[in-house]
Scaffold this active site. Sequence first.
Site, PDB file in Angstrom:
ATOM      1  N   GLN A 271      32.593  84.303  48.968  1.00 12.18           N
ATOM      2  CA  GLN A 271      31.968  82.974  48.849  1.00 12.18           C
ATOM      3  C   GLN A 271      30.856  82.962  49.891  1.00 12.18           C
ATOM      4  OE1 GLN A 271      31.798  80.174  46.941  1.00 12.18           O
ATOM      5  NE2 GLN A 271      30.249  79.633  48.444  1.00 12.18           N
TER       6      GLN A 271
ATOM      7  N   GLY B 219      33.801  75.021  42.015  1.00 12.74           N
ATOM      8  CA  GLY B 219      33.026  76.027  41.325  1.00 12.74           C
ATOM      9  C   GLY B 219      31.899  76.511  42.207  1.00 12.74           C
ATOM     10  N   MET B 220      31.409  77.693  41.908  1.00 12.76           N
ATOM     11  CA  MET B 220      30.262  78.246  42.629  1.00 12.76           C
ATOM     12  C   MET B 220      29.369  78.932  41.603  1.00 12.76           C
ATOM     13  SD  MET B 220      28.633  78.739  45.440  1.00 12.76           S
ATOM     14  CE  MET B 220      27.022  79.538  45.355  1.00 12.76           C
ATOM     15  N   GLU B 221      28.088  78.552  41.660  1.00  9.57           N
ATOM     16  CA  GLU B 221      27.134  78.913  40.611  1.00  9.57           C
ATOM     17  C   GLU B 221      26.601  80.337  40.725  1.00  9.57           C
ATOM     18  OE1 GLU B 221      26.758  76.825  43.131  1.00  9.57           O
ATOM     19  OE2 GLU B 221      24.707  76.731  43.888  1.00  9.57           O
TER      20      GLU B 221
ATOM     21  N   HIS C 237      28.325  71.354  35.748  1.00 10.38           N
ATOM     22  CA  HIS C 237      27.609  71.363  37.027  1.00 10.38           C
ATOM     23  C   HIS C 237      27.136  72.775  37.389  1.00 10.38           C
ATOM     24  CE1 HIS C 237      26.843  69.998  41.209  1.00 10.38           C
ATOM     25  NE2 HIS C 237      27.187  71.248  41.495  1.00 10.38           N
ATOM     26  N   GLU C 238      28.059  73.728  37.329  1.00  8.47           N
ATOM     27  CA  GLU C 238      27.683  75.104  37.719  1.00  8.47           C
ATOM     28  C   GLU C 238      26.649  75.673  36.746  1.00  8.47           C
ATOM     29  OE1 GLU C 238      28.514  75.425  40.568  1.00  8.47           O
ATOM     30  OE2 GLU C 238      30.256  74.106  40.625  1.00  8.47           O
TER      31      GLU C 238
ATOM     32  N   HIS D 228      23.200  74.460  37.526  1.00  6.08           N
ATOM     33  CA  HIS D 228      22.557  75.182  38.631  1.00  6.08           C
ATOM     34  C   HIS D 228      21.688  76.351  38.145  1.00  6.08           C
ATOM     35  CE1 HIS D 228      23.822  73.535  42.474  1.00  6.08           C
ATOM     36  NE2 HIS D 228      25.101  73.565  42.162  1.00  6.08           N
TER      37      HIS D 228
ATOM     38  N   GLU E 212      21.710  70.360  45.175  1.00  9.22           N
ATOM     39  CA  GLU E 212      22.901  69.695  44.623  1.00  9.22           C
ATOM     40  C   GLU E 212      22.607  68.333  43.987  1.00  9.22           C
ATOM     41  OE1 GLU E 212      25.516  71.168  43.989  1.00  9.22           O
ATOM     42  OE2 GLU E 212      25.552  72.891  45.346  1.00  9.22           O
TER      43      GLU E 212
ATOM     44  N   ASP F 248      28.552  74.320  56.933  1.00  5.21           N
ATOM     45  CA  ASP F 248      29.870  73.941  56.407  1.00  5.21           C
ATOM     46  C   ASP F 248      30.355  72.623  57.008  1.00  5.21           C
ATOM     47  OD1 ASP F 248      30.190  76.111  54.666  1.00  5.21           O
ATOM     48  OD2 ASP F 248      30.932  77.389  56.286  1.00  5.21           O
TER      49      ASP F 248
ATOM     50  N   TYR G  46      24.884  65.475  47.268  1.00  2.74           N
ATOM     51  CA  TYR G  46      25.194  65.443  45.836  1.00  2.74           C
ATOM     52  C   TYR G  46      24.913  64.069  45.244  1.00  2.74           C
ATOM     53  CZ  TYR G  46      27.939  69.804  46.309  1.00  2.74           C
ATOM     54  OH  TYR G  46      28.343  71.091  46.531  1.00  2.74           O
TER      55      TYR G  46
END
Length: 591
Positions: free
Chosen positions: A127, A259-261, A285-286, A289, A308, A365, A373
């Site tokens: 990640q 999720g991560m795009e 959403h992903e 992106h 975002e 972070d 967002y």
Amino acid sequence: MALVDPHSYADDAQARTKHLRLHLAVDFATKRIEGRAVLVFAEPASGPLDLDTKGLTISAVTGSAGNEVLFETFPEDPILGTRLRLKLPAGTTEVLLRYHTSPDAIGLQWLDPEQTEGKKHPYLFSQCQAIHARTIVPCQDTARFRVTYHAEVTVPAPLSAVMSAGPSGTIEGKGTRTFLFDMPQPIPTYLLALAVGELESRDLSPRARVWAEPATVEKAAWEFAGIEEMIVKAEGLFGPYDWDRYDMLVLPPSFPYGGMENPRMTFLTPTLLAGDRSLVDVVAHELAHSWTGNLVTNATAEHFWLNEGFTVWAERRILEAIHGEEAATLGWAIGQKALEESVARFGADSPLTKLRTHLSGIDPDDAFSSIPYEKGARLVVLLERTVGRAAWDAFLADYMKHFRFQSITTEEFFAFLEEKLPGTAAKVNADAWLHEAGLPANAPVFRSEKLEALTALAEGWEKGARPTNEQVAGWNPSETLLYLQHLPRKLSAGDCAALDAAFGLSGKGNHELLVEWLTIAAGSDYEPAFGKVREVLSRVGRMKYLRPLYGALGATERTRALAREIFAAASPTYHGLSRRVVAGVLEKYPA
Ligand code: BES
Ligand code: ZN
């Protein structure tokens, strides 16, 4: 020196990497990746080159002719990591760095077999957003620069590797398999991604496929069966999908995000597998992106809202196109709650509630919240409403064409807006949105009869208002979620029991509903739910769920003790990011 990204040592005055060639050997026994990284420069380079590294052990650096390249490391900064300065001889076109990662690299999570669905094989996933690629590869780890890449990843024989790239072959070795990948489109390093495990895939359309562990792959294929329709809708809104394939990987439950795009391979939490396709908004959403983010992204974390905020807006346009305006309005209302919680967490006058942030000395972070967002998306809607949808869509098409494969700042965005739609920024008082804390008074409001009825009913709880069984049965998961979100945070044991029974909440597969309910139950010191709270907190690492649940357990001495006990047992299985977030929540408990 020309440092422009407060989270990177990358220097504009130095050489720029345009391509990476990676050889990564994944060793589960030592929890290390043995790496060889070749950095190919845009132009022949010489002199100092500063790279970002964190926890990497560099054993040798050589130039294109096999010549030794001298290097120097600087003292470690707790956020940025270690500056690695190479001294490039004149005319250097590429350098090779030999290195290995640290077992506690924050960009990686190494799972023991017990933490996987199959329980037989270990698992590894990355990640990298925002600044963790440097814990995996020495690189110029800033979103301002983009690279293409080729990777060869060697893993133990029964396992497979996937990356944010196109697969380009497999080589069988003795007890190992090497997977080849190519990413021909330039990406910022935060979009580098790798996962290794016992993986299977199912095709969902000619260009989309879902990967997961064998035990989950059928369920995943069912849940995301509508992906092609979603891609087609998104293309209708934002133009052709430019990344060739749209594949997805469903990860083990410790994955810290929803999720991560990662381009060509969206990473998803298995908590989306609700069994009723009710959580595909995260996929929307992903997928979004792919346009707002991966094609045009933020130059640095200080402009994260551009990434975002636009993506939340785009996600809700996709939802509207598929499920109608009412569904999108519900999405906005659910997002409003998240926004309010984030503002409350930071404080209404915190600089972290501005859209354009200043993050020098601040870990991205720690700055992460729903504000970029949801506040960001509200600014986009305000712009859209001010110029009208047709003009806005035309502007957006222009914008994406103009800045394709670039990474931009807030100021660049507004300069472009001013050029194309003069006066719009002033009309919406964009400066207040960007540079002032909290939510401006001209924030768009989202209303519908349904919404008002649901919130009124929930807010009447204390006066005895209750939904009828027919009402409950008629609500879809988003409607139920919105209702739960508007209930009081503290209920009597009798009310908790009635609520659970009326909605069957403890048995919900939809984790948004389950966690919203458990958050109320935890905050109400409702003992019959403690078992379920423990189960969820021990299994799921998604920070969006850990934060409110552990937060609610702060309510009483008994629930605080429960939280500490659960955390002590579960924290070794958490991702490093999740562990940090929970530790921060527990620290704020009264002693
Ligand atoms: N890119 C983010 C996740 C992220 C952000 C990871 C910052 C690391 C640093 C992803 O697109 C995202 O926003 N995920 C959300 C989905 C939601 C908004 C639908 C999530 O994980 O909950
Ligand atoms: Zn996102």
